[in-house]
Design an enzyme around this catalytic site. Structure first.
Site, PDB file in Angstrom:
ATOM      1  N   ARG A 167      11.696  -2.606 -13.491  1.00  0.00           N
ATOM      2  CA  ARG A 167      11.145  -3.183 -12.405  1.00  0.00           C
ATOM      3  C   ARG A 167      11.718  -2.672 -11.122  1.00  0.00           C
ATOM      4  NH1 ARG A 167      11.945  -8.025 -10.757  1.00  0.00           N
ATOM      5  NH2 ARG A 167      12.045  -8.936 -12.762  1.00  0.00           N
ATOM      6  N   TYR A 186     -13.033  -0.770   3.147  1.00  0.00           N
ATOM      7  CA  TYR A 186     -13.381  -0.811   1.531  1.00  0.00           C
ATOM      8  C   TYR A 186     -13.399  -1.959   1.099  1.00  0.00           C
ATOM      9  CZ  TYR A 186     -12.124   0.095  -3.244  1.00  0.00           C
ATOM     10  OH  TYR A 186     -12.299  -0.154  -4.804  1.00  0.00           O
ATOM     11  N   ASP A 214      -5.238   3.062   6.084  1.00  0.00           N
ATOM     12  CA  ASP A 214      -5.480   3.693   4.707  1.00  0.00           C
ATOM     13  C   ASP A 214      -6.127   4.908   4.638  1.00  0.00           C
ATOM     14  OD1 ASP A 214      -6.880   3.841   2.164  1.00  0.00           O
ATOM     15  OD2 ASP A 214      -7.487   1.806   2.079  1.00  0.00           O
ATOM     16  N   LYS A 269      -7.272   8.365  -6.062  1.00  0.00           N
ATOM     17  CA  LYS A 269      -8.335   9.118  -5.603  1.00  0.00           C
ATOM     18  C   LYS A 269      -7.608  10.757  -5.356  1.00  0.00           C
ATOM     19  CE  LYS A 269     -10.278   5.212  -5.509  1.00  0.00           C
ATOM     20  NZ  LYS A 269     -10.290   4.168  -4.514  1.00  0.00           N
TER      21      LYS A 269
HETATM   22  C1  LIG Z   1     -10.196   2.803  -4.052  1.00  0.00           C
HETATM   23  C2  LIG Z   1      -9.621   2.450  -2.686  1.00  0.00           C
HETATM   24  C3  LIG Z   1      -8.878   1.296  -2.591  1.00  0.00           C
HETATM   25  C4  LIG Z   1      -8.351   0.552  -3.736  1.00  0.00           C
HETATM   26  O1  LIG Z   1      -7.479   1.369  -4.572  1.00  0.00           O
HETATM   27  P1  LIG Z   1      -7.605   1.112  -6.323  1.00  0.00           P
HETATM   28  O2  LIG Z   1      -6.656   2.089  -6.788  1.00  0.00           O
HETATM   29  O3  LIG Z   1      -8.798   1.061  -6.723  1.00  0.00           O
HETATM   30  O4  LIG Z   1      -6.757  -0.353  -6.265  1.00  0.00           O
HETATM   31  C5  LIG Z   1      -8.332   0.963  -1.213  1.00  0.00           C
HETATM   32  N1  LIG Z   1      -9.022   1.724  -0.397  1.00  0.00           N
HETATM   33  C6  LIG Z   1      -9.788   2.612  -0.223  1.00  0.00           C
HETATM   34  C7  LIG Z   1     -10.190   3.682   0.606  1.00  0.00           C
HETATM   35  C8  LIG Z   1     -10.137   3.221  -1.625  1.00  0.00           C
HETATM   36  O5  LIG Z   1     -11.002   4.287  -1.740  1.00  0.00           O
END
Ligand SMILES: *Cc1c(COP(=O)(O)O)cnc(C)c1O
Length: 387
Positions: A52, A104, A176, A201
């Site tokens: 961890r 989001y 983000d 993503k």
């Molecule tokens: C998908 C996404 C998240 C969350 O991410 P996960 O990996 O699904 O937990 C946060 N912010 C944005 C802009 C996203 O597209």
């Protein structure tokens, strides 16, 4: 494999943070699938004690992404949401976060349904309108949390200007950067203090892993995040770390192709008689086109378009063959979705309307297939839509 100080972006993506494996010379960092490390004697170890706390595959990914975003350190988490939650642990009960509206959905849910219970306060403004930011900052505000471009309206916030407003008031800026990817935009260089990604993503890019990462530049943030990654324990596993490391090697070529396909498909949709409106920062009709051109290296792979009615959207989504009807984005394959019923289904209808998320709105995450196949697929599906 030694990187120059002035190494360029794609070279950094491929090499940064990575040394040949010390045990074998393997050019690719192995998946260290282990929970613990044998110590040579009491108090004698190689810097690795427990999985961890330290894992060589994860730490390689963290060095790699820190360099890609231009930060001093990065910490990888089990999902984008876990990474965003880790950032909130820097705050204390009573603190306030000012957030881009149209953030989001999972972020909104975490803030409102989970962290509010612990005494954090959140409010939401359209951060693309700089005039709204200053007045919404209170003496309790600790973070300005920006998403740019937003989902699915692709609204763009001026990061240097928004950061200056926050910094004047002693507020740190979190971005983000999931939708843009560090190829399009590097927020730390534009004034932000912390960056977060859902690696699920564009960074991974192959729709085969869920993960998140936080990139930092201030020593106090780095110290806390190192502590909390281990203390709260929402770490990214070695297999996922390895997949994302493989993903970042091709980030440049994937994003170049994504930009190219995105612009071409947006222009195709914009010219199509059955499409009422196309939303893409690369189109001159987009309200933030000039800002996007200045702040981003290309306009990315997300396109939203309005077909005027739920019926039309349903017809199109039922007719596409190559594009897959699915949530998520940023993979090599093109995905198509219906925000009002999928990603934004839990947003109340009045709020959806205020944000412009109509029942006829369709969102595409453009992949890197041949553009002619993508156009053909949309063309034949649009044929079935009643004009
Ligand atoms: C998908 C996404 C998240 C969350 O991410 P996960 O990996 O699904 O937990 C946060 N912010 C944005 C802009 C996203 O597209």
């Amino acid at each position: 494999m030694k990187l120059n100080e002035h190494a360029r972006f794609s070279t950094i993506c491929i090499h940064a943070g990575q040394e040949p494996d010390p045990a074998t010379g393997a050019i690719i960092t192995p998946i260290y699938q282990t929970s613990t490390y044998v110590q040579e004697g009491l108090g004698q170890h190689k810097g690795y004690e427990y999985g961890r706390t330290q894992n060589p595959t994860r730490m390689t990914l963290e060095r790699n992404v820190a360099a890609i975003e231009g930060g001093t350190a990065a910490f990888a988490f089990a999902s984008g949401m876990a990474a965003i939650d880790a950032i909130l642990t820097r705050l204390e009960a009573g603190d306030h976060v000012l957030v881009s509206d149209n953030t989001y959905g999972g972020t909104f849910r975490l803030f409102e349904k989970v962290r509010r219970k612990f005494g954090l306060d959140f409010s939401y403004v359209d951060t693309s309108n700089l005039d709204l930011i200053g007045p919404a900052i209170t003496p309790k505000t600790k973070y300005l949390f920006i998403e740019t471009p937003t989902n699915p309206m692709l609204s763009v916030t001026d990061l240097p200007a928004a950061s200056a407003i926050a910094h004047e008031r002693g507020v740190r800026v979190v971005v983000d950067n999931t939708f843009a990817s560090p190829y399009l935009q590097r927020p730390l260089a534009l004034g932000a203090d912390l960056v977060v990604h859902s690696t699920t993503k564009f960074l991974n890019g192959h729709s085969d892993s869920v993960g998140g990462i936080v990139i930092l530049k201030h020593d106090d943030d780095v110290e806390w995040m190192r502590f909390v990654q281990n203390a709260a324990g929402a770490i990214l596993g070695p297999m996922d770390s390895w997949l994302i490391l493989r993903g970042t090697k091709t980030l440049t070529v994937r994003m170049e192709k994504t930009n190219e396909n995105g612009l071409a498909l947006a222009q195709f949709l914009d010219a199509h008689p059955k499409v009422k409106k196309t939303i893409y920062p690369g189109l001159p009709s987009h309200p933030h086109h000039a800002l996007a051109a200045r702040q981003m290296r290309g306009f990315g792979g997300l396109i939203s378009f309005d077909l005027g009615s739920l019926e039309a959207a349903r017809t199109l989504l039922g007719r596409v063959r190559l594009m897959a009807l699915a949530e998520s984005l940023g993979g090599v394959e093109t995905l198509i979705s219906h925000p009002a019923m999928m990603t934004h289904g839990s947003v109340p209808p009045e709020r959806r309307a205020a944000l412009g998320i109509t029942d006829g709105l369709v969102r595409v995450s453009v992949g890197i297939e041949d553009i002619d196949d993508l156009k053909e697929d949309l063309a034949q599906a649009l044929d079935a839509v009643k004009g």
